[in-house]
Design an enzyme around this catalytic site. Structure first.
Site, PDB file in Angstrom:
ATOM      1  N   CYS A   2       0.808  -1.319  -0.073  1.00 43.95           N
ATOM      2  CA  CYS A   2       0.075   0.011  -0.189  1.00 43.95           C
ATOM      3  C   CYS A   2       1.046   1.316  -0.121  1.00 43.95           C
ATOM      4  CB  CYS A   2      -0.807  -0.080   1.278  1.00 43.95           C
ATOM      5  SG  CYS A   2      -1.627  -1.621   1.537  1.00 43.95           S
ATOM      6  N   ARG A  27       1.481   2.083  -6.113  1.00 46.22           N
ATOM      7  CA  ARG A  27       1.739   0.981  -5.184  1.00 46.22           C
ATOM      8  C   ARG A  27       0.366   0.213  -4.597  1.00 46.22           C
ATOM      9  NH1 ARG A  27       6.296   2.193  -2.118  1.00 46.22           N
ATOM     10  NH2 ARG A  27       5.309   1.189  -0.270  1.00 46.22           N
ATOM     11  N   TRP A  74      -3.585  -2.017  -1.083  1.00 48.04           N
ATOM     12  CA  TRP A  74      -3.246  -3.161  -2.170  1.00 48.04           C
ATOM     13  C   TRP A  74      -3.572  -4.277  -1.101  1.00 48.04           C
ATOM     14  CZ3 TRP A  74       0.520  -7.183  -2.372  1.00 48.04           C
ATOM     15  CH2 TRP A  74       0.323  -8.108  -3.492  1.00 48.04           C
ATOM     16  N   ASN A 100       1.118   0.134   5.973  1.00 52.59           N
ATOM     17  CA  ASN A 100       1.613  -0.783   4.871  1.00 52.59           C
ATOM     18  C   ASN A 100       2.438  -1.893   5.433  1.00 52.59           C
ATOM     19  OD1 ASN A 100       2.852  -1.568   2.486  1.00 52.59           O
ATOM     20  ND2 ASN A 100       4.119  -0.331   2.627  1.00 52.59           N
ATOM     21  N   GLY A 101       2.060  -3.102   4.773  1.00 51.71           N
ATOM     22  CA  GLY A 101       2.823  -4.227   5.356  1.00 51.71           C
ATOM     23  C   GLY A 101       1.853  -5.387   5.953  1.00 51.71           C
ATOM     24  N   GLU A 463       9.430 -13.319 -20.535  1.00 54.84           N
ATOM     25  CA  GLU A 463       9.219 -11.962 -20.123  1.00 54.84           C
ATOM     26  C   GLU A 463       7.936 -11.343 -21.005  1.00 54.84           C
ATOM     27  OE1 GLU A 463       8.957  -7.887 -18.849  1.00 54.84           O
ATOM     28  OE2 GLU A 463       9.670  -9.638 -18.073  1.00 54.84           O
ATOM     29  N   LYS A 467       4.186  -9.911 -19.664  1.00 53.17           N
ATOM     30  CA  LYS A 467       3.687  -8.707 -20.205  1.00 53.17           C
ATOM     31  C   LYS A 467       2.347  -8.870 -20.567  1.00 53.17           C
ATOM     32  CE  LYS A 467       6.188  -6.223 -18.650  1.00 53.17           C
ATOM     33  NZ  LYS A 467       6.729  -6.861 -17.809  1.00 53.17           N
ATOM     34  N   GLU A 470       0.348  -9.774 -17.273  1.00 49.49           N
ATOM     35  CA  GLU A 470       0.044  -8.257 -16.535  1.00 49.49           C
ATOM     36  C   GLU A 470      -0.741  -7.364 -17.176  1.00 49.49           C
ATOM     37  OE1 GLU A 470       4.313  -7.378 -14.355  1.00 49.49           O
ATOM     38  OE2 GLU A 470       4.299  -7.292 -16.398  1.00 49.49           O
ATOM     39  N   HIS A 486       7.315 -32.028 -25.591  1.00 49.45           N
ATOM     40  CA  HIS A 486       7.263 -32.966 -24.596  1.00 49.45           C
ATOM     41  C   HIS A 486       6.050 -32.441 -23.752  1.00 49.45           C
ATOM     42  CE1 HIS A 486      11.176 -34.363 -25.954  1.00 49.45           C
ATOM     43  NE2 HIS A 486      11.632 -33.202 -25.879  1.00 49.45           N
ATOM     44  N   LYS A 581       3.258  -2.180  -8.109  1.00 47.32           N
ATOM     45  CA  LYS A 581       4.605  -1.808  -8.615  1.00 47.32           C
ATOM     46  C   LYS A 581       5.853  -2.539  -8.038  1.00 47.32           C
ATOM     47  CE  LYS A 581       7.518  -0.137 -11.783  1.00 47.32           C
ATOM     48  NZ  LYS A 581       7.290  -0.680 -13.381  1.00 47.32           N
TER      49      LYS A 581
END
Ligand code: BG6
Length: 586
Positions: A2, A27, A74, A100-101, A463, A467, A470, A486, A581
């Site tokens: 957060c 955040r 968050w 936050n946490g 990657e 993307k 996300e 396989h 982020k």
């Protein structure tokens, strides 16, 4: 993770807090709330959604008072509801907190407080802080004693700001970032310098296990033994303040377009650190490269280019997994920790494990004032400016450029890379995303997409898949070309799209064969290559460049594709659902 913020000064607090929260929204953006103190009363407003949405609905910025706190959430504990949104008032309503946490022992403490008659309106771990503070403030009548007792009981990683109805503010940090902004005649408390950079560039980075009390226009910083601690003011480069979209519709698009510049600036201000790093590596027995998310994919590329061009073995380690095999790190080794934010909890944890094994820590990081930068022995700055879009784009290519610069040093410059020329080539890719936009239109209805690459192109395939996940919420998977037969080939049919990363390098022919095998099952093929082929239903033409640099260039069209597909799917490219982020909780 957060964002938390506090303001103590002579101006109206609420508008300043709302602006700061807007800047730190990357955040966490599930809900937002503000509380202010006015005439010894706490006024509080909060709601579900992003800052602008909630503010336009309930006018957060109209709350009265010159002292206040704020939060964007968050969600970790409890659903996205008004009750779970912060700030949380204590039972008496005379104290309000933002946090936050994660408080690991919150259930136990909640039970204790309930047994003492406290009740709870939310499902969050955070609310216990409010009632613990009320309990000890009623007991001691002293803010310092109250915070000391509170922090001695809570366990976990946290940063919180508490506001008392008499206008005092108190804030503590334990493993979560908290910064004091020192203004002309006012003070700020924030998770990130972005929270107050518009008003002051004087920052005090609160050390771990410290807390601050703001009252009567001054502040004092104390440790968890109640002793005063010395502190220094850091001047923050205003560059971090210019996080504006400009004419771009989204930060993500702006940050994709910035890459022809950021590729040239990568590591520019810390060249010496790159040389020192190469020297360390030359004399090291073991080299590990760690990171999370996109930064972990950069670690996978490091393995490939270190062995290919410098004949050096570098082992990539997924930061979040290291805690389960700490002994896999050999003593006195080198750990290269890659992180845009420098605040990802898993990366900081991996560094802690490395330090316990007496390893040297080399940080490749964008935020030079971050916890990782402060923990590291050597800091290499990515120097790509603020990255606001939650999905990493320019930071990834900057990380790769820095890794290439280290390899150049390690190979005694046997590989020569002309980054200026390369940046011009990137400009070509950036110039005309029209064709990519057309392809993105075809992806509106699909639910599965696979990205295939071999050798050094496999981490890029991973990657690329990240993307797509996300930004578009499509189930996307990076597949090593050789593994296709396989298993993954079973997934291929006319409902799926497959992106083939296929530059003209040693993997070209084998990858083309894989593309034929996939095509034979009816899947649609998007070929990313500098050579056209009839296998591709859609060809994304890559410029002909020195093959050493293929990995950096070939991800950029996929960033575009993910962005435009996100628009097709009407998702928010800058603030994808459920993500943040950098994740400062484990
Ligand atoms: C995630 C971000 O939270 O953290 C990703 O959404 C990022 O984009 C990952 O790659 C790691 O972050 P960092 O700051 O440690 O590189």
């Amino acid at each position: 993770m957060c964002s938390i913020i506090g303001y103590y000064g002579k101006k109206n607090a609420a508008p300043i807090i709302v602006k700061g929260l807007k800047r730190m929204e990357y955040r966490g953006y599930d809900s937002v709330g503000v509380a202010t103190e006015s005439n010894n009363q706490i006024e509080l407003k909060k709601g579900i959604g992003k800052v602008n949405e909630v503010n336009s609905k309930i006018q957060l910025d109209s709350l009265p008072g010159k002292i206040g706190i704020g939060h964007t959430r968050w969600a970790t504990h409890g659903k996205v509801t008004d009750f779970n949104a912060h700030p949380h008032p204590s039972n008496s309503g005379k104290i309000a907190i933002v946090h936050n946490g994660i408080i690991e022992n919150f259930e136990e403490l909640k039970k204790q407080l309930q047994d003492e008659g406290y009740n709870f309106k939310s499902e969050t771990d955070s609310e216990i802080i409010a009632n613990l503070i009320q309990k000890y403030y009623e007991l001691t009548g002293d803010v310092k004693e109250t915070i000391l007792k509170t922090v001695s009981e809570i366990k976990g990683h946290y940063a919180f700001v508490a506001m008392f109805e008499n206008g005092q503010l108190a804030a503590a940090r334990f493993h979560e970032p908290l910064i004091i902004g020192v203004g002309q005649d006012d003070f700020f408390l924030s998770s990130d310098v972005l929270g107050f950079i518009e008003y002051t560039d004087n920052a005090i980075y609160l050390e771990n296990g410290n807390f601050v009390i703001l009252e009567e226009n001054k502040f004092q910083i104390l440790d968890y033994n109640g002793e005063h601690v010395k502190y220094g003011i850091t001047k923050i480069s205003k560059e971090f303040g210019d996080a504006y979209k400009g004419d771009y519709a989204h930060f993500t698009l702006k940050e994709i377009y910035e890459q022809h510049e950021t590729i040239l600036k990568a590591g520019e201000k810390t060249q010496e650190a790159i040389e020192k790093t190469a020297d360390y590596i030359k004399h090291a027995k073991n080299i590990y490269v760690t990171g999370s998310g996109t930064s972990y994919n950069a670690a996978l590329i490091a393995k490939q280019i270190f062995s290919k061009y410098a004949k050096i073995k570098a082992e990539p380690i997924m930061a979040s997994e290291l805690q389960f095999s700490p002994d896999s790190i050999e003593e006195n080794s080198i750990i290269i920790a890659v992180s845009q934010s420098g605040e990802s909890a898993d990366v900081l944890d991996a560094v802690k494990i490395g330090k316990q094994a007496n390893c040297k820590i080399i940080a490749i990081v964008n935020l030079l004032t971050s916890s990782l930068a402060r923990e590291a022995d050597i800091v290499i700055g990515m120097n790509c400016g603020p990255e606001i879009g939650v999905a990493a784009t320019k930071s990834f290519t900057s990380q790769l450029v820095i890794l290439y610069k280290i390899v150049q040093k390690l190979s005694d410059n046997t590989i020569t890379i002309n980054f200026e020329k390369f940046a011009e080539t990137i400009l070509k890719i950036l110039e005309n995303p029209k064709k990519i936009q057309e392809i993105a239109k075809q992806m509106k209805e699909i639910s599965d997409i696979y990205v295939l690459g071999r050798g050094i192109n496999y981490p890029i395939a991973k990657e690329a898949a990240l993307k797509l996940k996300e930004l578009t919420y499509i189930h996307a998977e990076g597949i090593p070309g050789g593994e296709l037969k396989h298993g993954p080939l079973a997934l291929m049919d006319s409902n799926v799209f497959v992106i083939i990363i296929n530059p003209n390098d040693s993997t070209y022919l084998d990858t083309l064969t894989s593309a034929r095998e996939i095509k034979a099952r009816g899947a649609k093929i998007i070929g990313v290559s500098d050579i056209e082929s009839d296998v591709y239903d859609y060809w994304i033409e890559m410029p002909k460049i020195d093959q050493v640099l293929y990995p950096i260039s070939e991800i950029i069209p996929i960033q575009f594709l993910s962005y435009y597909a996100a628009l097709e799917k009407d998702t928010d490219p800058d603030y994808p659902r459920n993500l943040a982020k950098s994740v400062t909780v484990k």
